[in-house]
Scaffold this active site. Structure first.
Site, PDB file in Angstrom:
ATOM      1  N   GLY A 120       0.768  -1.114  -0.087  1.00  0.00           N
ATOM      2  CA  GLY A 120       0.011  -0.047  -0.110  1.00  0.00           C
ATOM      3  C   GLY A 120       0.770   1.405   0.170  1.00  0.00           C
ATOM      4  O   GLY A 120       1.892   1.175   0.357  1.00  0.00           O
ATOM      5  N   GLN A 153       2.918  10.009   1.244  1.00  0.00           N
ATOM      6  CA  GLN A 153       4.305   9.318   1.209  1.00  0.00           C
ATOM      7  C   GLN A 153       5.184   9.692  -0.119  1.00  0.00           C
ATOM      8  O   GLN A 153       6.430   9.178  -0.099  1.00  0.00           O
ATOM      9  CB  GLN A 153       4.107   7.639   1.307  1.00  0.00           C
ATOM     10  CG  GLN A 153       3.468   7.167   2.660  1.00  0.00           C
ATOM     11  CD  GLN A 153       3.408   5.813   2.418  1.00  0.00           C
ATOM     12  OE1 GLN A 153       2.175   5.300   2.207  1.00  0.00           O
ATOM     13  NE2 GLN A 153       4.415   5.233   3.427  1.00  0.00           N
ATOM     14  N   CYS A 180       5.656   0.003   7.328  1.00  0.00           N
ATOM     15  CA  CYS A 180       5.186   1.132   6.430  1.00  0.00           C
ATOM     16  C   CYS A 180       6.597   1.445   5.860  1.00  0.00           C
ATOM     17  O   CYS A 180       7.657   1.308   6.417  1.00  0.00           O
ATOM     18  CB  CYS A 180       4.903   2.097   7.508  1.00  0.00           C
ATOM     19  SG  CYS A 180       4.355   3.631   6.560  1.00  0.00           S
ATOM     20  N   LEU A 181       6.434   1.751   4.558  1.00  0.00           N
ATOM     21  CA  LEU A 181       7.542   2.144   3.757  1.00  0.00           C
ATOM     22  C   LEU A 181       8.185   3.427   4.226  1.00  0.00           C
ATOM     23  O   LEU A 181       9.368   3.738   3.981  1.00  0.00           O
ATOM     24  CB  LEU A 181       7.191   2.301   2.138  1.00  0.00           C
ATOM     25  CG  LEU A 181       6.667   0.949   1.541  1.00  0.00           C
ATOM     26  CD1 LEU A 181       6.033   1.360   0.140  1.00  0.00           C
ATOM     27  CD2 LEU A 181       7.843  -0.008   1.496  1.00  0.00           C
ATOM     28  N   HIS A 203      -4.663   1.162   7.411  1.00  0.00           N
ATOM     29  CA  HIS A 203      -3.247   1.510   7.609  1.00  0.00           C
ATOM     30  C   HIS A 203      -3.073   2.781   6.447  1.00  0.00           C
ATOM     31  O   HIS A 203      -2.442   3.747   6.971  1.00  0.00           O
ATOM     32  CB  HIS A 203      -2.213   0.551   7.290  1.00  0.00           C
ATOM     33  CG  HIS A 203      -0.913   0.933   7.218  1.00  0.00           C
ATOM     34  ND1 HIS A 203       0.083   0.753   8.314  1.00  0.00           N
ATOM     35  CD2 HIS A 203      -0.195   1.679   6.497  1.00  0.00           C
ATOM     36  CE1 HIS A 203       1.340   1.169   7.879  1.00  0.00           C
ATOM     37  NE2 HIS A 203       1.124   2.049   6.968  1.00  0.00           N
ATOM     38  N   GLU A 204      -3.586   2.561   5.258  1.00  0.00           N
ATOM     39  CA  GLU A 204      -3.191   3.559   4.204  1.00  0.00           C
ATOM     40  C   GLU A 204      -4.091   5.042   4.669  1.00  0.00           C
ATOM     41  O   GLU A 204      -3.709   6.023   4.382  1.00  0.00           O
ATOM     42  CB  GLU A 204      -3.527   3.237   3.035  1.00  0.00           C
ATOM     43  CG  GLU A 204      -2.585   1.986   2.349  1.00  0.00           C
ATOM     44  CD  GLU A 204      -1.291   2.363   2.834  1.00  0.00           C
ATOM     45  OE1 GLU A 204      -0.586   3.393   2.727  1.00  0.00           O
ATOM     46  OE2 GLU A 204      -0.344   1.351   3.074  1.00  0.00           O
ATOM     47  N   HIS A 211      -3.047   7.463   7.026  1.00  0.00           N
ATOM     48  CA  HIS A 211      -1.776   8.229   6.350  1.00  0.00           C
ATOM     49  C   HIS A 211      -2.455   9.592   5.679  1.00  0.00           C
ATOM     50  O   HIS A 211      -1.961  10.610   5.915  1.00  0.00           O
ATOM     51  CB  HIS A 211      -1.170   7.582   5.028  1.00  0.00           C
ATOM     52  CG  HIS A 211       0.188   6.935   5.263  1.00  0.00           C
ATOM     53  ND1 HIS A 211       1.277   7.262   6.178  1.00  0.00           N
ATOM     54  CD2 HIS A 211       0.210   5.548   5.217  1.00  0.00           C
ATOM     55  CE1 HIS A 211       2.043   6.146   6.154  1.00  0.00           C
ATOM     56  NE2 HIS A 211       1.729   5.228   5.800  1.00  0.00           N
TER      57      HIS A 211
END
Ligand code: NI
Length: 182
Positions: A45, A50, A98-99, A140-141, A144
């Site tokens: 994701g 991000q 998470c990236l 999760h996304e 953000h």
């Protein structure tokens, strides 16, 4: 085009994003770039903050989970202006990463069902019930887009334990295989 990924500590990850409409330029290109950036980093994701854009756009591909979580199969979506209509189900634990927070993996509790509304890249509206890993990755996304990262959902004690790791990311001392920006 692969874009650099914003790391923890950057202010863009802390801002609530703005909705967009169909006058937004080159949305298809943006979404293609987001998928390419996500796949390059082996993510499932990616949310627009991000890649340093404070707009309400996220992409998900939960297919890599399908061996362990069958509902992950076929869950590839680009979502514009998503909203949670209902949160249901049970609290579930799952180890997230998470990236934007490379090297950190922690168990996060979330509900395992959500009903969502969003627009796809053609600005067609969808209402969808998500469960299991689908609900997990979406939430999760979605966080953000509201200026939240998953470590915000941990206990104070757990966050204190992670403080050095978080500071190292914020101070550009962590270098994953993909390109990051501060
Ligand atoms: Ni993330």
């Amino acid at each position: 085009m692969i874009l650099p990924i914003v790391g923890y500590g950057h202010s863009v990850l802390r801002i609530k994003t703005n909705d967009i409409d169909n006058s937004y330029p080159n949305i298809q290109q943006l979404i293609d770039d987001m998928f390419e950036t996500m796949y390059n980093a082996n993510g499932v994701g990616l949310a627009a903050p991000q890649i340093n854009l404070s707009i309400s756009v996220l992409v998900i591909d939960a297919n890599p989970f399908k061996e362990d979580y069958p509902e992950g199969e076929g869950f590839k979506r680009a979502m514009i202006n998503p909203e949670i209509l209902e949160t249901n189900g049970e609290d579930e634990k799952f180890e997230e990463g998470c990236l934007s927070l490379p090297g950190i993996n922690e168990v996060v509790i979330r509900k395992n069902k959500v009903k969502v509304r969003y627009f796809d890249e053609k600005f067609e509206e969808h209402i969808e019930e998500l469960y299991g890993i689908r609900a997990r990755v979406f939430q999760h996304e979605f966080d953000h887009l509201n200026g939240k990262v998953f470590t915000d959902r941990l206990s104070n004690m757990r966050r204190a334990f992670l403080k050095k790791k978080l500071n190292d990311i914020a101070n550009n001392k962590v270098h994953p295989a993909y390109k990051m920006i501060k």
